[in-house]
Design an enzyme around this catalytic site. Structure first.
Site, PDB file in Angstrom:
ATOM      1  N   GLU A 159      29.536  41.234  22.751  1.00  0.00           N
ATOM      2  CA  GLU A 159      30.688  41.891  23.376  1.00  0.00           C
ATOM      3  C   GLU A 159      30.872  41.439  24.820  1.00  0.00           C
ATOM      4  O   GLU A 159      32.008  41.217  25.266  1.00  0.00           O
ATOM      5  CB  GLU A 159      30.528  43.413  23.298  1.00  0.00           C
ATOM      6  N   HIS A 192      37.400  48.957  20.116  1.00  0.00           N
ATOM      7  CA  HIS A 192      36.519  49.994  19.577  1.00  0.00           C
ATOM      8  C   HIS A 192      37.264  51.016  18.732  1.00  0.00           C
ATOM      9  O   HIS A 192      36.640  51.912  18.157  1.00  0.00           O
ATOM     10  CB  HIS A 192      35.770  50.703  20.714  1.00  0.00           C
TER      11      HIS A 192
END
Length: 311
Positions: A159, A192
């Site tokens: 990420e 997310h």
């Protein structure tokens, strides 16, 4: 949209239409990352080892290919700067030791309250904890736990590589570093939202509860993303954001409600307050670009001087 886009003195000159190309490139990269999680068809929940292993494969492939997005962006826009592509992405040796220590220490200061609470509730003594920390069997056990690998290693590394190291070099040239810091986390926060799909799919809660959970997670991840983007720009290193991300995944969101009911709540709440105050006090000194060798590579992409890039 090509050619040598620099002043004769080496200052960066942003080309026309650069922001559109940069934002679309970041959007495509974010979609590729999230999309890679769903290339496998499965009725199993996200925490099942089989699902985790499959997702490791696809997300590591996308992450390994993510520097190609930055390379393609640079070739298409004609942006030419002194630092190499890897240096722009925070992969360099200069200032590496401070980049490993100082950002993580700063983050631990912020979590002084939760760390104090954890220490008070832990049944182990300090020496017991040290023995476990240096026990290779403990780390082998952690390495065999797919959820631990995901939360502490693979997710932080991939990420931060995709959403910070690859996106910030594309966003900084079309905006000031301060604007890029608050723009970059939007891609991270939206990414997310895919957790909502799984919550709905496995009916884990009411619709309103899932929606509120998604809004909270977006807000939390966006704020956290701005913090790690700040660290990346100030230090010019990828390792700091990765370590901070791993640490925050381990700590989780501070359990303030539990602290309020703790027998030693005054001590713990004082630690919470002290941690925030010390964090604000040390935020700029601990991330001073002077420690990480000036100028940090990503700062060479800005068209005008920024206080974030100065010592």
């Amino acid at each position: 949209m090509s050619g040598e886009l620099e002043h004769s003195n080496g200052d960066f000159v942003p080309p026309e239409g650069l922001c559109w190309v940069s934002v679309l490139s970041c959007l495509l990269l974010a979609c590729s990352y999230v999309g890679s999680l769903y290339v496998w068809r499965s009725d199993l929940p996200r925490d099942h080892p089989t699902v985790i292993k499959r997702r490791f494969t696809s997300v590591l492939i996308v992450s390994a290919l993510s520097p190609l997005f930055v390379w393609a962006w640079r070739e298409f826009t004609g942006v030419r700067t002194g630092p190499s592509l890897l240096a722009l992405m925070g992969i360099r040796l200069e200032g590496l030791i401070p980049a490993i220590i100082l950002p993580l220490l700063l983050t631990m200061v912020l979590f002084l309250g939760p760390l104090m609470q954890l220490a008070m509730d832990c049944p182990w003594s300090f020496m017991d904890g040290m023995r476990v920390a240096f026990d290779p069997w403990f780390w082998m056990l952690c390495g065999s736990d797919m959820r631990w690998l995901r939360n502490q290693v693979v997710a932080p590394l991939t990420e931060e590589l995709v959403f910070r190291a690859c996106m910030l070099p594309m966003l900084v040239p079309c905006a000031s570093p301060s604007i890029a810091i608050f723009t970059c986390p939007l891609f991270f926060g939206v990414a997310h939202f895919h957790h909502v799909i799984e919550l709905l799919r496995f009916r884990q809660g009411t619709l309103s509860g899932i929606f509120l959970s998604a809004v909270f997670q977006f807000s939390y991840t966006a704020v956290f993303g701005a913090y790690t983007a700040f660290i990346f720009i100030r230090t010019g290193h990828l390792v700091g954001p990765v370590l901070c991300h791993s640490f925050c995944n381990y700590m989780g969101f501070p359990a303030i409600s539990t602290a309020l009911e703790h027998p030693h709540r005054l001590t713990i709440l004082s630690s919470y307050l002290l941690g925030v105050l010390l964090f604000l006090l040390f935020l700029f000194p601990f991330t001073d670009p002077y420690y990480y060798v000036l100028p940090t590579p990503v700062c060479t992409l800005t068209s005008s001087p920024s206080s974030l890039c100065l010592s």
